[in-house]
Design a protein around this motif. Structure first.
Motif, PDB file in Angstrom:
ATOM      1  N   UNK A  81       0.600  -0.913  -0.269  1.00 57.13           N
ATOM      2  CA  UNK A  81      -0.088  -0.178   0.113  1.00 57.13           C
ATOM      3  C   UNK A  81       0.860   1.563  -0.470  1.00 57.13           C
ATOM      4  N   UNK A  82       2.007   1.096   0.722  1.00 56.84           N
ATOM      5  CA  UNK A  82       2.941   2.309   0.791  1.00 56.84           C
ATOM      6  C   UNK A  82       3.901   2.807  -0.342  1.00 56.84           C
ATOM      7  N   UNK A  83       4.141   1.774  -1.082  1.00 55.64           N
ATOM      8  CA  UNK A  83       4.647   1.609  -1.943  1.00 55.64           C
ATOM      9  C   UNK A  83       4.101   2.759  -3.166  1.00 55.64           C
ATOM     10  N   UNK A  84       5.633   3.216  -3.591  1.00 55.86           N
ATOM     11  CA  UNK A  84       5.012   4.130  -4.946  1.00 55.86           C
ATOM     12  C   UNK A  84       5.674   2.722  -6.478  1.00 55.86           C
ATOM     13  N   UNK A 191       2.525  -3.967  -9.559  1.00 53.11           N
ATOM     14  CA  UNK A 191       1.834  -3.971  -8.746  1.00 53.11           C
ATOM     15  C   UNK A 191       0.232  -3.366  -8.064  1.00 53.11           C
ATOM     16  N   UNK A 192      -0.663  -2.784  -9.223  1.00 47.78           N
ATOM     17  CA  UNK A 192      -1.663  -2.671 -10.022  1.00 47.78           C
ATOM     18  C   UNK A 192      -2.175  -3.569  -9.786  1.00 47.78           C
ATOM     19  N   UNK A 197      -6.894  -7.144  -6.307  1.00 48.12           N
ATOM     20  CA  UNK A 197      -7.106  -8.579  -5.960  1.00 48.12           C
ATOM     21  C   UNK A 197      -7.240  -8.355  -3.829  1.00 48.12           C
ATOM     22  N   UNK A 198      -6.858  -7.506  -3.564  1.00 52.74           N
ATOM     23  CA  UNK A 198      -7.371  -6.593  -2.705  1.00 52.74           C
ATOM     24  C   UNK A 198      -6.100  -7.159  -1.800  1.00 52.74           C
ATOM     25  N   UNK A 272      -7.507  -1.351   3.853  1.00 50.37           N
ATOM     26  CA  UNK A 272      -7.889  -1.616   5.068  1.00 50.37           C
ATOM     27  C   UNK A 272      -6.422   0.052   4.713  1.00 50.37           C
ATOM     28  N   UNK A 273      -5.437  -0.805   4.740  1.00 47.84           N
ATOM     29  CA  UNK A 273      -3.665   0.378   4.651  1.00 47.84           C
ATOM     30  C   UNK A 273      -3.843   1.407   2.922  1.00 47.84           C
TER      31      UNK A 273
END
Length: 279
Positions: A81-84, A191-192, A197-198, A272-273
């Protein structure tokens, strides 16, 4: 293509240092490294800082959460979630990656595929004897060194260590009769595709979470592709005191359900993140 390597770890600073040293030796380094830390003590932070001081040109971020038992899937979802980065490669923090490891994953990266490799497993005495020099000099991937340690008990392990020329390994990966399951210790995907798939199922602890995640990727149209013989990785031995037979049985039921139902999204996953829209 911006790439991040995500390393999962928990209270194994020596192994983590060896893993990070193998990352520093890559012919194609990732653009960043995320140490996804499932609640380790301060020795892990000190180990990361020590490697960062030795290799200041290797961008490392340390993502930590409180120790609440085995919550590897949770910290991995937080890392995703936090990765760019556009493309994510995953290994465990007790795995030494071959100098061409990242380059091979990127060579085969496709939006409609995830990549899944394998492991060359060292025994406990060999693991304890591995030195930083063994990693930095590349001895841990030398076939003669691996043979002397008794690692080559199976012919398939020789193949995983790069016995074949690259073209032959590439061909064998296409036809090898082993399921193309997600391997969290040697895997990669866009990442996408993971976000669609959550991410990983956060209700699953040790045992089966990787396979369930890979099935949902497959159900979404992202198919598995082996890098079994062309992306070598050496696994350091360690105890598994977190194994829980009852949880593993429950996870098998979840795997069967994901396969039979065509399930794509995890109920408890990465959502949630992720930052909420408009925030």
């Amino acid at each position: 293509m911006n790439t991040e390597l995500i390393l999962s770890t928990y209270n194994s600073p020596r192994a983590l240092v060896l893993t990070l040293l193998s990352v520093a030796r890559q012919v194609r380094r990732p653009d960043s490294v995320c140490v996804a830390d499932d609640g380790s003590g301060p020795d892990t932070a000190a180990a990361i800082a020590g490697v960062q001081a030795r290799f200041p040109d290797l961008p490392i971020r340390h993502l930590w959460h409180e120790d609440r038992g085995f919550e590897k899937n949770v910290i991995l979802n937080k890392a995703i979630a936090s990765s760019q980065a556009e493309y994510l490669v995953f290994v465990d923090g007790d795995c030494l990656i071959h100098p061409c490891f990242i380059a091979r994953h990127l060579e085969l990266a496709r939006p409609d595929h995830f990549l899944s490799g394998s492991l060359i497993r060292l025994d406990t005495p060999t693991t304890e004897a591995v030195t930083e020099e063994d990693v930095l000099e590349g001895r841990v991937f030398d076939r003669a060194w691996l043979a002397r340690t008794g690692t080559f008990r199976r012919f398939s392990t020789r193949l995983k260590a790069g016995l074949l020329p690259k073209w032959a390994g590439h061909l064998l990966e296409a036809v090898y009769p082993v399921g193309r399951n997600w391997c969290g210790a040697n895997g990669s995907a866009y990442r996408a595709a993971i976000v669609r798939v959550n991410g990983l199922d956060e209700t699953m602890k040790y045992g089966g979470g990787d396979k369930e995640f890979g099935i949902r990727l497959e159900n979404s149209g992202v198919k598995g592709r082996h890098v079994r013989f062309t992306a070598p990785l050496v696994h350091l031995d360690h105890p598994r005191g977190y194994k829980d037979a009852e949880k593993i049985r429950a996870h098998r039921a979840k795997i069967r359900h994901a396969r039979s139902s065509g399930k794509i999204r995890a109920e408890a996953g990465i959502d949630g993140h992720l930052p909420r829209k408009g925030t």
